[in-house]
Design an enzyme around this catalytic site. Sequence first.
Site, mmCIF file in Angstrom:
data_model
loop_
_atom_site.group_PDB
_atom_site.id
_atom_site.type_symbol
_atom_site.label_atom_id
_atom_site.label_comp_id
_atom_site.label_asym_id
_atom_site.label_seq_id
_atom_site.Cartn_x
_atom_site.Cartn_y
_atom_site.Cartn_z
ATOM 1 N N GLN A 42 11.277 -11.936 -35.010
ATOM 2 C CA GLN A 42 11.673 -13.432 -34.470
ATOM 3 C C GLN A 42 10.850 -14.369 -35.020
ATOM 4 O O GLN A 42 11.338 -15.756 -34.933
ATOM 5 C CB GLN A 42 10.677 -13.140 -32.989
ATOM 6 C CG GLN A 42 11.626 -12.300 -32.045
ATOM 7 C CD GLN A 42 10.879 -12.016 -30.793
ATOM 8 O OE1 GLN A 42 10.085 -11.436 -30.655
ATOM 9 N NE2 GLN A 42 11.406 -13.062 -29.756
ATOM 10 N N HIS A 62 24.399 -10.700 -38.334
ATOM 11 C CA HIS A 62 25.396 -11.194 -39.356
ATOM 12 C C HIS A 62 26.964 -10.569 -39.002
ATOM 13 O O HIS A 62 27.808 -11.142 -39.431
ATOM 14 C CB HIS A 62 25.077 -10.356 -40.760
ATOM 15 C CG HIS A 62 23.697 -11.098 -41.419
ATOM 16 N ND1 HIS A 62 23.084 -10.424 -42.109
ATOM 17 C CD2 HIS A 62 23.218 -12.416 -40.979
ATOM 18 C CE1 HIS A 62 21.823 -11.141 -42.281
ATOM 19 N NE2 HIS A 62 22.008 -12.025 -41.558
ATOM 20 N N ASP A 75 17.184 -14.899 -39.887
ATOM 21 C CA ASP A 75 17.312 -15.034 -41.378
ATOM 22 C C ASP A 75 16.279 -15.934 -41.987
ATOM 23 O O ASP A 75 15.423 -15.510 -42.856
ATOM 24 C CB ASP A 75 18.640 -15.670 -41.972
ATOM 25 C CG ASP A 75 19.862 -14.667 -41.887
ATOM 26 O OD1 ASP A 75 19.804 -13.690 -41.254
ATOM 27 O OD2 ASP A 75 20.882 -14.974 -42.455
ATOM 28 N N HIS A 146 8.988 -3.363 -33.322
ATOM 29 C CA HIS A 146 9.271 -4.318 -32.185
ATOM 30 C C HIS A 146 10.723 -4.604 -32.376
ATOM 31 O O HIS A 146 11.302 -5.650 -32.854
ATOM 32 C CB HIS A 146 8.382 -5.459 -32.259
ATOM 33 C CG HIS A 146 8.598 -6.524 -31.085
ATOM 34 N ND1 HIS A 146 7.352 -7.051 -30.356
ATOM 35 C CD2 HIS A 146 9.597 -7.109 -30.595
ATOM 36 C CE1 HIS A 146 7.976 -7.797 -29.381
ATOM 37 N NE2 HIS A 146 9.049 -7.781 -29.402
ATOM 38 N N ASN A 191 7.237 -1.579 -28.587
ATOM 39 C CA ASN A 191 7.222 -2.546 -27.861
ATOM 40 C C ASN A 191 8.236 -2.561 -26.841
ATOM 41 O O ASN A 191 9.387 -2.437 -27.077
ATOM 42 C CB ASN A 191 7.489 -3.915 -28.411
ATOM 43 C CG ASN A 191 7.613 -4.980 -27.670
ATOM 44 O OD1 ASN A 191 6.610 -5.500 -26.803
ATOM 45 N ND2 ASN A 191 8.880 -5.804 -27.439
ATOM 46 N N GLU A 192 8.029 -2.573 -25.533
ATOM 47 C CA GLU A 192 9.165 -2.324 -24.307
ATOM 48 C C GLU A 192 10.165 -1.405 -24.340
ATOM 49 O O GLU A 192 11.232 -1.811 -24.513
ATOM 50 C CB GLU A 192 9.614 -3.930 -24.246
ATOM 51 C CG GLU A 192 8.590 -4.979 -24.046
ATOM 52 C CD GLU A 192 9.252 -6.216 -23.582
ATOM 53 O OE1 GLU A 192 10.238 -6.558 -23.412
ATOM 54 O OE2 GLU A 192 8.385 -7.090 -22.909
ATOM 55 N N GLU A 402 1.589 -9.263 -23.630
ATOM 56 C CA GLU A 402 2.389 -10.550 -23.461
ATOM 57 C C GLU A 402 2.604 -11.093 -22.104
ATOM 58 O O GLU A 402 2.601 -10.398 -21.143
ATOM 59 C CB GLU A 402 3.912 -10.026 -24.117
ATOM 60 C CG GLU A 402 4.448 -9.893 -25.513
ATOM 61 C CD GLU A 402 5.698 -9.593 -25.594
ATOM 62 O OE1 GLU A 402 6.779 -10.488 -24.713
ATOM 63 O OE2 GLU A 402 6.202 -9.103 -26.410
HETATM 64 C C1 NOJ Z 1 9.453 -9.521 -24.380
HETATM 65 C C2 NOJ Z 1 9.660 -9.197 -25.802
HETATM 66 O O1 NOJ Z 1 8.828 -8.499 -26.637
HETATM 67 C C3 NOJ Z 1 9.530 -10.486 -26.783
HETATM 68 O O2 NOJ Z 1 10.103 -10.122 -28.062
HETATM 69 C C4 NOJ Z 1 10.315 -11.767 -26.084
HETATM 70 O O3 NOJ Z 1 10.645 -12.734 -26.893
HETATM 71 C C5 NOJ Z 1 9.524 -12.051 -24.894
HETATM 72 N N1 NOJ Z 1 9.635 -11.036 -24.249
HETATM 73 C C6 NOJ Z 1 10.238 -13.159 -23.985
HETATM 74 O O4 NOJ Z 1 11.523 -12.894 -23.691
#
Ligand code: NOJ
Length: 498
Positions: A42, A62, A75, A146, A191-192, A402
């Site tokens: 990100q 892409h 990118d 992630h 992550n998640e 988060e």
């Molecule tokens: C959870 C995600 O881990 C993160 O990548 C995302 O940008 C945020 N929530 C907001 O949606």
Amino acid sequence: MILQKLLFVFYTSSLFWKNNLCADNRKFPSDFKFGVATASYQVEGAWNADGKGENIWDHLTHSQPHLVKDNSTGDIACDAYHNSKEDLALLEDLGVDFYHFSLSWARILPTGYTDGPVNEAGVKYYANILSELEKRKIEAVITLFHWDMPQKLQDDFGGLLNDTFIDVFASYAQLAFRLFGSRVKYWITFNEPFIMCQHGFENARKAPAITKAPGIDLYTCGHVVLKAHAKTYRIYDKLYRKTQKGRIAIALDTDWFEPASADPKDLEAAERFLQFQFGWFAHPLVFGNYPQVMIDRIEERSKKEGFKTSRLPEFTKKEIDEIKGTFDFIGLNHYTSTLAKWREDIAIGKPESSKDLSVSVSKDSSWEGSASSWLKVVPWGLRKIAKWIKDTYKNPEIMIAENGYSDPGGILNDSRRINYYREYLSNVLKAIYDDGVNITAYTAWSFMDNFEWLEGYTQKFGLYSVNFSDPERPRTPKSSVNFYKNVIRTRCLVDRCL
Ligand code: NOJ
């Protein structure tokens, strides 16, 4: 005169309520930690610089640019790869206790495999961030994965759908422990996984966006993730914990599900959703196996659909023993709440995970919105989910890994974000002091505006704004920077704490 005095009292108290709303006026515990977060794909950009390999997000953006709302990619993103000096200065200025970021696996191992080449430039990039953080006395919280899997692993064996992933991931994690572990006290494996598996394999909202087997692949993905997590935890425990003295966990996402009414059926629906989202991963970690309601419902429907065994894979006894207890704390990613309403089970037909769950969801029309349709501002939901986790999973230590608010961008005076943080943090205090929840850290998502997956750059979560049309990607603090800085410095949400 008396009237004047009365008016003054009225004016000052209305200001108090306006500025402080109903923020809690207790101080955060002195050892409570505050941080900010980002994730590699990100923010980093530099997608093919200095030997980095392709990952599944490079590949998706892409090869299918139309999937991203503004046809954008990561990118360049915030070009954090070339801006670490400036970003570290901003972190220092913010005064955070820790910086939560993720490693781009393909930047370190371009093919994903430890028996393939190690990309020295990638290693240097992270090593430099770690030593600079250390100099500034900012702790590192590192997420190993992630969502940006090396593309080669996806091509070679189907990534998260294949048990081969478990060893490949564990070797990558071990390399990370060896390279960086002496300077990292908090590791997060995945992550998640709920979002990653559901969006990756059920509804194509995240890479690899494969929807060949709805109602099946997402559970396979979850199964593989849990085994890879457990293996990694055990390795850390056995080989690194003693010398590196770190702690290791997973970051799980969940809304709070509020029953739509007092009807016991709605209560059951809300609880079922919590079990299908948070419990899917938390239950195995704490108790060794999936929540009973998931096991029962998926098995029953699978049989009726004509499957010989449940679409939810089973753990062996050995796996249960290996998975149970593999967390030193729980990472909680929480943003919002949802109303849950009971519904009749959907008729048997093609498998789909939403049919397994079978709960009607909606948002209360009184809840304030954000730039993300799913994100409504429901601060008390954080207190409720924290208490639910405490009661359901034997009072684990919780790091809020988060929490944050999105707007469309271009708003430097982001009072709504400030309000969001103040009110959510207020509920963290209530959870700690009134409900006895063991929350030890809070992470604001995000340090800076960034690539919001398939929403591209249309939803901004940052404390710092980034000018994405300027090649230099300059960062500008929003008003929320001052607010957060103050909270960190004073450990307090109002002008003066008790
Ligand atoms: C959870 C995600 O881990 C993160 O990548 C995302 O940008 C945020 N929530 C907001 O949606």
